[in-house]
Design a protein around this motif. Sequence first.
Motif, PDB file in Angstrom:
ATOM      1  N   GLY A 169       0.795  -1.227   0.000  1.00  0.00           N
ATOM      2  CA  GLY A 169       0.000   0.000   0.000  1.00  0.00           C
ATOM      3  C   GLY A 169       0.821   1.268   0.000  1.00  0.00           C
ATOM      4  O   GLY A 169       0.387   2.299   0.519  1.00  0.00           O
ATOM      5  N   LYS A 170       1.992   1.218  -0.624  1.00  0.00           N
ATOM      6  CA  LYS A 170       2.862   2.401  -0.628  1.00  0.00           C
ATOM      7  C   LYS A 170       2.236   3.553  -1.403  1.00  0.00           C
ATOM      8  O   LYS A 170       2.356   4.715  -1.005  1.00  0.00           O
ATOM      9  CB  LYS A 170       4.233   2.034  -1.212  1.00  0.00           C
ATOM     10  CG  LYS A 170       5.011   1.029  -0.349  1.00  0.00           C
ATOM     11  CD  LYS A 170       6.429   0.818  -0.833  1.00  0.00           C
ATOM     12  CE  LYS A 170       6.497   0.074  -2.143  1.00  0.00           C
ATOM     13  NZ  LYS A 170       6.021  -1.332  -2.024  1.00  0.00           N
ATOM     14  N   GLU A 171       1.547   3.258  -2.516  1.00  0.00           N
ATOM     15  CA  GLU A 171       0.927   4.353  -3.270  1.00  0.00           C
ATOM     16  C   GLU A 171      -0.232   4.970  -2.490  1.00  0.00           C
ATOM     17  O   GLU A 171      -0.439   6.186  -2.542  1.00  0.00           O
ATOM     18  CB  GLU A 171       0.445   3.877  -4.642  1.00  0.00           C
ATOM     19  CG  GLU A 171      -0.112   5.021  -5.475  1.00  0.00           C
ATOM     20  CD  GLU A 171      -0.296   4.685  -6.946  1.00  0.00           C
ATOM     21  OE1 GLU A 171      -0.862   5.520  -7.674  1.00  0.00           O
ATOM     22  OE2 GLU A 171       0.129   3.596  -7.370  1.00  0.00           O
ATOM     23  N   LEU A 172      -0.982   4.153  -1.754  1.00  0.00           N
ATOM     24  CA  LEU A 172      -2.050   4.705  -0.917  1.00  0.00           C
ATOM     25  C   LEU A 172      -1.472   5.650   0.134  1.00  0.00           C
ATOM     26  O   LEU A 172      -2.045   6.704   0.430  1.00  0.00           O
ATOM     27  CB  LEU A 172      -2.814   3.572  -0.223  1.00  0.00           C
ATOM     28  CG  LEU A 172      -3.776   2.758  -1.086  1.00  0.00           C
ATOM     29  CD1 LEU A 172      -4.360   1.624  -0.260  1.00  0.00           C
ATOM     30  CD2 LEU A 172      -4.881   3.637  -1.653  1.00  0.00           C
ATOM     31  N   ALA A 173      -0.324   5.266   0.702  1.00  0.00           N
ATOM     32  CA  ALA A 173       0.323   6.132   1.687  1.00  0.00           C
ATOM     33  C   ALA A 173       0.768   7.440   1.035  1.00  0.00           C
ATOM     34  O   ALA A 173       0.628   8.517   1.614  1.00  0.00           O
ATOM     35  CB  ALA A 173       1.523   5.417   2.308  1.00  0.00           C
ATOM     36  N   ALA A 174       1.297   7.340  -0.184  1.00  0.00           N
ATOM     37  CA  ALA A 174       1.716   8.550  -0.906  1.00  0.00           C
ATOM     38  C   ALA A 174       0.526   9.457  -1.178  1.00  0.00           C
ATOM     39  O   ALA A 174       0.609  10.687  -1.037  1.00  0.00           O
ATOM     40  CB  ALA A 174       2.408   8.160  -2.214  1.00  0.00           C
ATOM     41  N   GLN A 175      -0.601   8.865  -1.568  1.00  0.00           N
ATOM     42  CA  GLN A 175      -1.803   9.655  -1.826  1.00  0.00           C
ATOM     43  C   GLN A 175      -2.294  10.339  -0.546  1.00  0.00           C
ATOM     44  O   GLN A 175      -2.753  11.491  -0.578  1.00  0.00           O
ATOM     45  CB  GLN A 175      -2.893   8.758  -2.407  1.00  0.00           C
ATOM     46  CG  GLN A 175      -2.600   8.275  -3.820  1.00  0.00           C
ATOM     47  CD  GLN A 175      -3.586   7.229  -4.289  1.00  0.00           C
ATOM     48  OE1 GLN A 175      -4.378   6.706  -3.515  1.00  0.00           O
ATOM     49  NE2 GLN A 175      -3.543   6.901  -5.574  1.00  0.00           N
ATOM     50  N   GLU A 182      -0.021  20.888   1.848  1.00  0.00           N
ATOM     51  CA  GLU A 182      -0.442  22.189   1.339  1.00  0.00           C
ATOM     52  C   GLU A 182      -0.599  22.158  -0.174  1.00  0.00           C
ATOM     53  O   GLU A 182      -1.128  23.105  -0.769  1.00  0.00           O
ATOM     54  CB  GLU A 182       0.582  23.254   1.741  1.00  0.00           C
ATOM     55  CG  GLU A 182       0.716  23.465   3.239  1.00  0.00           C
ATOM     56  CD  GLU A 182      -0.599  23.883   3.873  1.00  0.00           C
ATOM     57  OE1 GLU A 182      -1.351  24.646   3.236  1.00  0.00           O
ATOM     58  OE2 GLU A 182      -0.886  23.433   5.002  1.00  0.00           O
ATOM     59  N   ARG A 183      -0.128  21.085  -0.809  1.00  0.00           N
ATOM     60  CA  ARG A 183      -0.236  20.938  -2.261  1.00  0.00           C
ATOM     61  C   ARG A 183      -1.431  20.076  -2.680  1.00  0.00           C
ATOM     62  O   ARG A 183      -1.513  19.633  -3.824  1.00  0.00           O
ATOM     63  CB  ARG A 183       1.049  20.325  -2.817  1.00  0.00           C
ATOM     64  CG  ARG A 183       2.293  21.197  -2.600  1.00  0.00           C
ATOM     65  CD  ARG A 183       3.544  20.494  -3.113  1.00  0.00           C
ATOM     66  NE  ARG A 183       4.727  21.334  -2.967  1.00  0.00           N
ATOM     67  CZ  ARG A 183       5.172  22.179  -3.883  1.00  0.00           C
ATOM     68  NH1 ARG A 183       4.514  22.310  -5.030  1.00  0.00           N
ATOM     69  NH2 ARG A 183       6.251  22.898  -3.672  1.00  0.00           N
ATOM     70  N   ALA A 184      -2.344  19.840  -1.746  1.00  0.00           N
ATOM     71  CA  ALA A 184      -3.462  18.931  -2.016  1.00  0.00           C
ATOM     72  C   ALA A 184      -4.315  19.366  -3.205  1.00  0.00           C
ATOM     73  O   ALA A 184      -4.910  18.534  -3.893  1.00  0.00           O
ATOM     74  CB  ALA A 184      -4.336  18.800  -0.774  1.00  0.00           C
ATOM     75  N   SER A 185      -4.376  20.670  -3.463  1.00  0.00           N
ATOM     76  CA  SER A 185      -5.183  21.151  -4.590  1.00  0.00           C
ATOM     77  C   SER A 185      -4.447  20.995  -5.916  1.00  0.00           C
ATOM     78  O   SER A 185      -5.027  21.164  -6.989  1.00  0.00           O
ATOM     79  CB  SER A 185      -5.549  22.622  -4.382  1.00  0.00           C
ATOM     80  OG  SER A 185      -4.378  23.424  -4.280  1.00  0.00           O
ATOM     81  N   GLY A 186      -3.161  20.668  -5.855  1.00  0.00           N
ATOM     82  CA  GLY A 186      -2.374  20.467  -7.065  1.00  0.00           C
ATOM     83  C   GLY A 186      -2.457  19.023  -7.537  1.00  0.00           C
ATOM     84  O   GLY A 186      -3.090  18.174  -6.902  1.00  0.00           O
ATOM     85  N   PRO A 187      -1.787  18.692  -8.641  1.00  0.00           N
ATOM     86  CA  PRO A 187      -1.864  17.338  -9.200  1.00  0.00           C
ATOM     87  C   PRO A 187      -1.063  16.325  -8.381  1.00  0.00           C
ATOM     88  O   PRO A 187      -0.084  16.682  -7.725  1.00  0.00           O
ATOM     89  CB  PRO A 187      -1.250  17.497 -10.598  1.00  0.00           C
ATOM     90  CG  PRO A 187      -0.318  18.658 -10.464  1.00  0.00           C
ATOM     91  CD  PRO A 187      -0.975  19.599  -9.487  1.00  0.00           C
ATOM     92  N   PHE A 188      -1.517  15.095  -8.420  1.00  0.00           N
ATOM     93  CA  PHE A 188      -0.751  13.959  -7.883  1.00  0.00           C
ATOM     94  C   PHE A 188      -0.351  13.116  -9.076  1.00  0.00           C
ATOM     95  O   PHE A 188      -1.189  12.451  -9.684  1.00  0.00           O
ATOM     96  CB  PHE A 188      -1.595  13.146  -6.902  1.00  0.00           C
ATOM     97  CG  PHE A 188      -0.889  11.930  -6.351  1.00  0.00           C
ATOM     98  CD1 PHE A 188      -0.024  12.045  -5.269  1.00  0.00           C
ATOM     99  CD2 PHE A 188      -1.082  10.673  -6.914  1.00  0.00           C
ATOM    100  CE1 PHE A 188       0.625  10.923  -4.757  1.00  0.00           C
ATOM    101  CE2 PHE A 188      -0.441   9.554  -6.409  1.00  0.00           C
ATOM    102  CZ  PHE A 188       0.415   9.676  -5.325  1.00  0.00           C
TER     103      PHE A 188
END
Length: 470
Positions: A169-175, A182-188
């Motif tokens: 679940g490393k990608e889930l942790a990254a998400q 503070e960058r949540a409104s930006g792209p992932f």
Amino acid sequence: MSKLLIVDDEESICWGLSQLGESHGHQVMMASTAEQALSLAEENRPDVVVMDVRLPGMDGLTAMQGLYDRIGPVPVIVITAYGDLQTAVEAVRKGAFDYIVKPFDLNQMEQVLDKAINESQREEHMPGETRQVEGLVGSTPEMQDVFKSIALVAGSEASVLLSGESGTGKELAAQAIHRFSERASGPFVAVNIASLSENLAESELFGHAQGAFTGAESARVGFLEQADQGTLFLDEVADIPISIQIKLLRALEEGEVLPVGSNQRVKTSFRVIAATHRNLESLIKQGKFRHDLYFRLCTFQIEIPPLRKRVGDIRVLAEFFLERFVDLQTGMQHRLSSEAIAELERRPWYGNVRELRNAIEHAALRARGGTILPEDLPSPVSKSFLGMDESEAGSDAQVATLLKQWAELQLTDPEQASDIYEKLLALVEPPVMEIALEKFHGQCAPAARCLGLHRTTLSKKLKQYGIENS
């Protein structure tokens, strides 16, 4: 003497914590509701607050802001029996000093209390802001440590390295880190390095200009530029070609990229999160990974534990996945039989959470009558199927080889080798005992049972090696 405020609607918790505080010479106040706690805090400002999340009336997390409004900054230790990621992050975001899951060890609480008291005497503890999140699933201590790490690092700009086996679940942790940042409104922007061909990896990461190479009929924006103002997630970062690593390091350091075939650098600002299931330090020694890039990527490291090391989460995860697999024809919601749960908890899950999810989906398709039985589950995946035999066996083989080399070196001088066996024990016993104590949170009895030793024997050896048992 410091003043402690204990807020919990369980009398046994209040009593136990009050005894702990008073035994250290502190003045203790107790409250069973948040409203009562706020009133007490205004009358007699505490130095440290220990607050449960689930309280009658106002909940503990809401009460934290009320405390800050009434008495200013104060270290708040949050305790809860509901240890999910959302609670952990919200607690940290609201300014919690620490986050402890029930049932907790009094030694652990004592250590946290001491730190909080020192903090209250030294500097102000400022609250953060509230965030909402869809959490990872898990209630074991191992996952609580992951939740706390995510909560702590999310609000910073630090580069994060997520390590752990495939499927944990490393990608889930990254998400989750991205959602709380503070960058949540930006792209992932998620990039699986292993899926990129070596010939095109540079173009994929940095972009290219029109006509940069045969087939480049138009310019392309690379992943690093696409992640501008957001988060770049580099999965399987160990597979970055060595020839590209220096260019990636320069881009991370300078905040700009140079597309292939272009002489015009492009500014980009992103937070980088990397993930790997391989040992980067070993690759550095082999000359396959740059140490300077490693240090740039690993400002903060989070180890995601394999599923077999958090068996207590298997049932919770299975039920979580099962809720999402509703029979499309009948609309029936399946349930797990006790026998199926026992079988799930017996399996090693070398494919980790990903394998468990697939097994639950398989079982939901096969089950009749809505109840999943052991025979509905697919056969467990073996280590050899996942290519793990060689690497795991190699680990034991490497240890044996190193011990042989060590013994040969000791025996080069027979006069100095008279106590080689005692030297060997002094070499191998301490780290094994330290890991056992760490696993059982400093409790000697279960650690001794795990090691196959009598508790008295373990205590003597700990003293012999000067190992502190906290």
